[in-house]
Every structure is written in structure tokens, then in C-alpha cells.
Design an enzyme around this catalytic site. Structure first.
Site, mmCIF file in Angstrom:
data_model
loop_
_atom_site.group_PDB
_atom_site.id
_atom_site.type_symbol
_atom_site.label_atom_id
_atom_site.label_comp_id
_atom_site.label_asym_id
_atom_site.label_seq_id
_atom_site.Cartn_x
_atom_site.Cartn_y
_atom_site.Cartn_z
ATOM 1 N N HIS A 85 -11.339 -5.416 8.227
ATOM 2 C CA HIS A 85 -12.162 -5.248 7.019
ATOM 3 C C HIS A 85 -13.390 -4.381 7.256
ATOM 4 O O HIS A 85 -14.260 -4.311 6.394
ATOM 5 C CB HIS A 85 -12.630 -6.606 6.493
ATOM 6 C CG HIS A 85 -11.551 -7.462 5.926
ATOM 7 N ND1 HIS A 85 -10.581 -8.035 6.705
ATOM 8 C CD2 HIS A 85 -11.263 -7.850 4.650
ATOM 9 C CE1 HIS A 85 -9.757 -8.747 5.942
ATOM 10 N NE2 HIS A 85 -10.152 -8.646 4.688
ATOM 11 N N GLU A 126 0.819 -1.222 0.000
ATOM 12 C CA GLU A 126 0.000 0.000 0.000
ATOM 13 C C GLU A 126 0.849 1.266 0.000
ATOM 14 O O GLU A 126 0.481 2.273 -0.626
ATOM 15 C CB GLU A 126 -0.954 0.007 1.196
ATOM 16 C CG GLU A 126 -2.138 -0.946 1.064
ATOM 17 C CD GLU A 126 -1.770 -2.398 1.332
ATOM 18 O OE1 GLU A 126 -0.649 -2.654 1.838
ATOM 19 O OE2 GLU A 126 -2.593 -3.287 1.052
#
Lengths: 380, 338
Positions: B129, B60
């Protein structure tokens, strides 16, 4: 943990490429020779001149810090060959992503050095227009710029350009995740980027042996990137090595990693005290490998540096330093509203409200009150 | 008008941006061949090529950091962070580089990045999540932060974000991904409500209820339910979390005298804290009661069997509304401070 502080193991698995020895003797190198075939005596003398001038700029800047004109300065003393050799290998359109120590590179790229010192005076965070010099602003977050260089290089590929990006980094940066992620991305996308690592042996107080057990250039092949070790105090070898990497980048060969073995002869910054960690013999050992001294010897041997040329270079360096000093101490303090400028491109009503209110607050003081505030805030 | 789900609306917005501006490129994990784990980018690689819809290695920080380099080169990157809880490896590049580059370079270098982040809970996912990390970015100067609540806003605000020369964090309410709505895809962007504007989405007279993203739907449901008790709730969709457009909020609270803020993110220093502070500053003499926050708890996002307790739902929002009306049904803890 003492074993971490050993010299990197496996060093002898890599060859440190060199073209001019510490004694100033030209030696052959099968890989690098062809990249400097065209370098004549005058060009060699120009490389020498660059190094002399940036060392002079560096000394002047350290002096300006000691005299209170700069808040901080990161000396590059000892790393002149690494900086000059690498930047002089590039074309103007190649884009450079430097760290805070690449002030010699900035000079060679044409930066106005007094403006560059504005960063270290606390006036601004920018010492030049990145698009004017094709050189990003000095990066302080260690290793972050390697990703920027990789992304820029990916953009060059998208644009169908045959130029390249070069990221400077230090030995300490090779421990950062961003540097490893850069090499992953650069390899995956075969980006035309050169990772130019100046191994100056120290990351503030941490020796390179704490960062890596293998030569830093030895890490690159694990990512599918060729790694080359070069004598970072040999300006000609650095020039050749960077040309080698640049040719790969421009011809679709993808990324390269160069480890320039050099030494930080000064402190990390003017706020640092290397006597707390540096070995007692190190300065002497590396002083004998000085990049300027060896080039001086080589030029004398070639007959390219008579007394007149030497005097002219010294005079030029002194003039640059004098101009730099005058321009630096004349830099005006930024106006208060500058703190609010360019935070956003588009209008931002909440920040604008803060700006307007703060300026109104400042304006609520008369001249006399302003003076008394300053006096109260000054050291007695 | 076309009926689109929220994912289809985002997909249409991305497609439009790719068509209109050759400098728009998409970067992310699984966004190409797969079309994204939520299929938001479905079909885009096929239609625009792998050079513009780029499947990246799993890193990322590098997705954001290479986008910075691409922006330096004049590109307008749209990064996908696969899930909210995966954004932290990219946090340094966002906060130290993306947010500061324009001010660092005194305007010379622009960072027109859009960073898409599916966020929030309610879908029964494992750890990392279901998070709501928006306040970190709201607190970071140099960024803009927006969150659409419906397909039309998702489409329009995404296009506005990509066109914006400032970096924009675009938080997608993933539990509303399959909500459908009518979307006008061809309306000129210049005539649309600016992406920085908040909007009253249900008029009311008794309480001002402020939310954004996934909870706007819940807030609207609460407003309908409250009418049975004769309570009229005005619902305001923030849309932009940074900067917040306070004018509609201030006007609303000056009419109702009561404010409830609801979000999934934890309470301490969440959006609700800032909104309560600003509305108190600007509406002090109009307030009939203290602002009320109905939020997630200050806990790491819990296992999914517990998330129904953590997430504000219709009943908890109405409980907050009752407190704002001075008729608490449950223990608030407020009396303990006496």
C-alpha cells in the site's frame, strides 16, 4: 504428473454439435438447424470457396517463409472451417479481436493479404487498418485480446448499439488469467461479446489435456455464460453456432462461449517441429475429418460442384496466391525513421532528439561507406 | 480561487472531464457507491450514473484491458488502481497493450487512457500500500507519466492527462491527499503550464534540488530550513516523469553547479539515476560536485514502523545537500571506492 496428459474428463457431458459429418452427410441438429435455414447451395459453395482460397494462401505463405521471404508464418491448415464459418456469421459492423492465426478471417474480412504478410516479413506490426476492416491487429500476447473485445462490447452497450464483438482465442489461452477475467467482466456487464475458442488440440507442444480437465466450453457456465461445443471442421455448424451466439449478443442476451473442436494440421509456426510431440496417428485421424474434403463431398452430393465450378475455384485460388507472392516480395523495406513514428501522438522532445541524432548519424556516412557497412554486416 | 484538498481537486478534475466529454468513463474498484477508498470519486456515480462511473469486479488486468477495448470504441477511460502495489496484475496490459497500441497500429488506434495510481508511503499502511512503482512505467516507451505535488497541479494536470491522446499514468501523492491549496478551477486549459513541463518552485543559488510528487513539500521545507545555515536551495518540481522536461534543470544546474535528486522509490535505476546521467552529460563542465541521490533504499517497502527510516525526510535531504556542497556530515561510502 502424467495424469494431466489424459484426455479431458467429462467430455461426454457436452454434446458436440454438427451439421455435416466427416463423410459429408448433412445431419439434423435441434439447436443449430434454424440458424442455417436460409443457406442455399450457392452460399454453401461460397463457404467452400473461401476455405479453398485461404488454404491456398496458407500454403503460399509457408512457401514464402521457406524461401526466406517471410521471417515466420503461423499456418492455419486444418482450421479453415472454424475461421470461415465464424467470420461469415458476422455483420460488417461487428468488431473482431483476433490472434495471430486468424489470417483466414482477415482474408474474408477483405484484408489485402500481402499487407497482412508484411507483419510476418518483419516490415510492420499492422497488416490492415482496424477501423477499415472492423478487426483489431493480430494479438500475440495469449488471451489479452479477450479483454479488449469485452471492453469494446461494453462500449457498444453504452452506445446503445445492437452489434457485437467477437474474440478469437485458442485452447492454450483458456489457461490465461485475462480470459477468465474477461468472462467475469462480460458476465457482470452482460456485454455483447462472443468468445470463439478454436480448440486445435495443441498450444505449441502442450496438449489441451494439460490446459483443462473439463471441456473448454464447460468452463463458461461457471461464469454464467452459456458454452457450446461445435465441430470446428464443419463450416456449416460453425456458421450456425456463431449465429446462435450473435443472436444472443444482439438481442441483449449477453456473452457466449463457443468451443470449435478442430485440429492444427501444421506446426505452431514455421519455426516449430511438431514431430517432437505429436502422436503418430493424429494427422491421419484428423485428415479423415478434413473441413474441405467433407464440404467437397457434400456439394457433390447436392450437385453444386461440377467440374467447371471446381476449376474456377482452383484457378481463383491460384491467382490469389500468385498475386500474393508478387506483392509480398515487392514490399519495400521500411525506412529507418519509421521506427520512431507513432510511438506517441503528441510531441515527445526526448524521443525526437534520439530520432534526429540517429538520422544525422546515418547521414554522416557517404554512399560508399554505407555499402561497406552492409557488406561487413552480411554473412560471408 | 477555491480552497481544495488534493483529493477534492482530483474529484473536481474528474467531474469537469465527465461534464465536458461524454466519452469520458471511470472504471475502478469501489469508485462508485463508496466514492473510492480515499473518497476521490465521491459523488460522481450519483451525479453521472453507473454507466459512466463503473464499479468493476476486482481484477486489475481487466480494468486496464477493458479500457483498451473502450478506447478502441472511441472512449476516453480513466482507470483507478486502488493502491500502487495493486497495479502489477495490470502491468502486462499496460506495457504490452496500452503503451504499444498506437505504434502497433501505425497511428490508427489511439489509447487516450488515464490510469490514476495513489502512490508512495508515509501513511502507516500494510504491505503493498506504499510503493513507488513509477520507474517501471517511465522505462516503458509509449506511456506518459506525471505526478502532481499540489492541489492546483492535481486539478489541471488531471484534466490535461484526460485530454491527452497518449496514455498517461497519473501518480497521486497519497500522503498529501489532505493538503489544501488554492485552486483556480475555471482558468482555460490552453493557458495552463503544459503537463509535460517541470517547474522551479523555489529559487536558489547554491544547490539544485529536484523532486516530484510527495517529496516536493519536503524539499521545500528543506530549502526553508537551509536558509538558517546560509544555504540557498533551488527546488524543482519535475511534475512530468516521462518525458522529463530537462531545460529548467539544465539551466538551474548551470547556475548552481550542484544537483541533489530525491524520491521515495529505491535508488537503483530510479528517476534519480536517469536525471544524474542526463545532467552529467549536459552540464559536465558546470558541475562542482557529483550529483547526489537521496532516495528510498533498495529494499521491498518495509513494515510501517520502519518506513521513517526508508523515506527521505528533511534531515536526509539536507545531509545530501551538504554532500553536494562538499562537506559531508555522515559516511557516504564514496571514499570506500578509492
Amino acid at each position: 504428473m502424467s495424469h494431466l496428459r489424459q484426455e479431458p474428463t467429462g467430455r461426454d457431458e457436452m454434446t458436440m454439435h454438427q451439421l455435416i459429418t466427416a463423410e459429408g452427410i448433412r445431419v439434423a441438429d435441434a439447436l443449430l438447424d434454424e440458424f442455417v435455414d436460409d443457406v442455399d447451395g450457392e452460399q454453401l459453395r461460397n463457404l467452400y470457396r473461401d476455405m479453398v482460397v485461404i488454404r491456398r494462401i496458407d500454403f503460399e505463405s509457408t512457401a514464402l517463409q521457406r524461401q526466406g521471404q517471410l521471417a515466420l508464418w503461423p499456418p492455419l491448415l486444418g482450421q479453415e472451417a472454424s475461421q470461415v464459418g465464424s467470420v461469415r456469421a458476422l455483420e460488417d459492423e461487428d468488431f473482431i479481436f483476433p490472434t495471430y492465426r486468424e489470417n483466414g478471417v482477415a482474408y474474408c474480412r477483405g484484408a489485402k493479404m500481402a499487407d497482412a504478410l508484411g507483419v510476418w516479413r518483419g516490415n510492420t506490426n499492422i497488416g490492415w487498418d482496424p477501423y477499415e476492416l472492423n478487426m483489431a491487429t493480430p494479438q500475440i500476447i495469449i488471451g489479452a485480446q479477450t479483454l479488449h473485445a469485452t471492453g469494446y462490447a461494453m462500449g457498444l452497450t453504452l452506445d446503445g448499439k445492437d452489434s457485437m464483438a467477437l474474440a478469437y482465442l485458442g485452447d492454450g489461452a483458456t489457461s490465461q488469467g485475462d480470459v477468465h477475467e474477461s468472462m467475469v467482466f462480460a458476465a457482470s456487464f452482460q456485454a455483447p461479446v462472443v468468445f470463439f475458442c478454436q480448440n486445435n488440440h495443441w498450444a505449441i507442444s502442450e496438449p489441451v489435456g494439460l490446459q483443462s480437465h473439463v471441456p473448454l466450453a464447460g468452463r463458461a457456465p461457471g461464469y454464467g455464460i452459456p458454452g457450446l461445443q461445435v465441430d470446428g471442421n464443419d463450416v456449416l455448424a460453425v456458421l450456425a453456432a456463431t449465429r446462435w451466439a450473435a443472436r444472443r449478443a444482439r438481442s441483449g442476451g449477453g456473452p457466449s462461449f463457443i468451443e470449435a473442436i478442430t485440429y492444427r494440421m501444421g506446426p505452431h509456426t514455421t519455426a516449430d517441429d511438431p514431430t517432437r510431440y505429436r502422436g503418430v496417428t493424429e494427422l491421419e485421424e484428423w485428415g479423415a475429418k478434413d473441413p474441405i474434403t467433407r464440404m467437397h463431398s457434400y456439394l457433390l452430393e447436392l450437385g453444386m460442384l461440377d467440374d467447371g465450378a471446381q476449376a474456377a475455384i482452383a484457378a481463383e485460388a491460384d491467382a490469389v496466391a500468385a498475386d500474393l507472392r508478387l506483392a509480398c516480395i515487392s514490399l519495400p523495406d521500411p525506412a529507418p525513421q519509421a521506427a520512431f513514428e507513432h510511438v506517441y501522438v503528441d510531441a515527445h522532445p526526448l524521443l525526437e532528439e534520439q530520432r534526429v541524432n540517429y538520422l544525422a548519424y546515418l547521414n554522416s556516412f557517404g554512399e560508399q561507406e554505407k555499402t561497406s557497412v552492409t557488406v561487413q554486416g552480411s554473412p560471408s | 480561487m477555491t480552497t481544495l484538498s488534493l483529493t477534492q481537486a482530483i474529484n473536481a478534475g474528474l467531474r469537469r472531464a465527465l461534464e465536458e466529454d461524454p466519452k469520458v468513463v471511470l472504471l475502478g474498484e469501489d469508485i462508485g457507491t463508496l466514492g473510492g477508498v480515499f473518497r476521490v470519486t465521491d459523488g460522481l456515480m450519483k451525479d453521472f450514473g453507473s454507466h459512466r462511473v463503473i464499479d468493476t469486479p476486482l481484477a486489475e488486468s481487466a480494468i486496464i484491458g477493458t479500457a483498451v477495448g473502450l478506447a478502441y470504441r472511441g472512449y476516453r477511460p480513466v482507470c483507478e488502481i486502488q493502491f500502487d502495489g495493486f497495479i502489477y496484475p495490470g502491468f502486462d496490459q499496460i506495457v504490452s497493450q496500452v503503451a504499444k497500441m498506437h505504434v502497433r497500429t501505425q497511428g490508427a488506434v489511439r489509447m487516450p487512457l488515464t490510469i490514476r495510481v495513489p502512490f508512495g508511503g508515509g501513511i502507516g499502511s500494510p504491505e503493498h500500500h506504499s510503493e513507488s512503482p513509477e520507474a517501471y512505467f517511465v522505462h516503458t516507451s509509449g506511456l506518459r507519466v506525471i505526478s502532481p505535488s499540489n492541489p492546483q497541479d492535481a486539478y489541471t494536470m488531471l484534466r490535461q492527462a484526460i485530454a491527452c491522446d497518449d496514455p498517461v499514468l497519473y501518480f497521486e501523492p497519497k500522503r498529501r491527499y489532505h493538503a489544501k491549496g488554492e485552486v483556480e478551477v475555471d482558468a482555460p486549459l490552453v493557458q495552463a503550464l503544459p503537463m509535460g513541463a517541470s517547474r522551479i518552485v523555489a529559487a536558489g543559488t547554491d544547490v539544485s534540488l529536484v523532486s516530484y510528487g510527495p517529496l516536493v513539500k519536503t524539499a521545500l521545507d528543506a530549502a526553508i530550513a537551509a536558509t538558517a545555515d546560509g544555504v540557498s536551495i533551488e527546488v524543482i518540481d519535475l511534475r512530468s516523469l516521462s518525458p522529463i522536461d530537462y531545460a529548467p534543470l539544465v539551466a538551474s544546474v548551470r547556475r548552481t553547479g550542484r544537483l541533489v535528486i530525491t524520491h521515495e522509490a529505491g535508488r537503483t535505476l530510479g528517476l534519480g539515476a536517469e536525471i544524474a546521467a542526463v545532467i552529467t552529460e549536459r552540464c559536465f563542465n558546470y558541475l562542482e560536485s557529483a550529483p547526489v541521490r537521496v532516495t528510498g533504499f533498495d529494499i521491498p517497502y518495509p513494515p510501517s514502523k520502519l518506513e521513517k527510516h526508508h523515506l527521505p525526510d528533511l534531515d536526509r535531504i539536507l545531509d545530501g545537500v551538504d554532500r553536494a556542497l562538499g562537506r559531508p556530515n555522515s559516511h557516504t561510502g564514496m571514499d570506500d571506492w578509492a
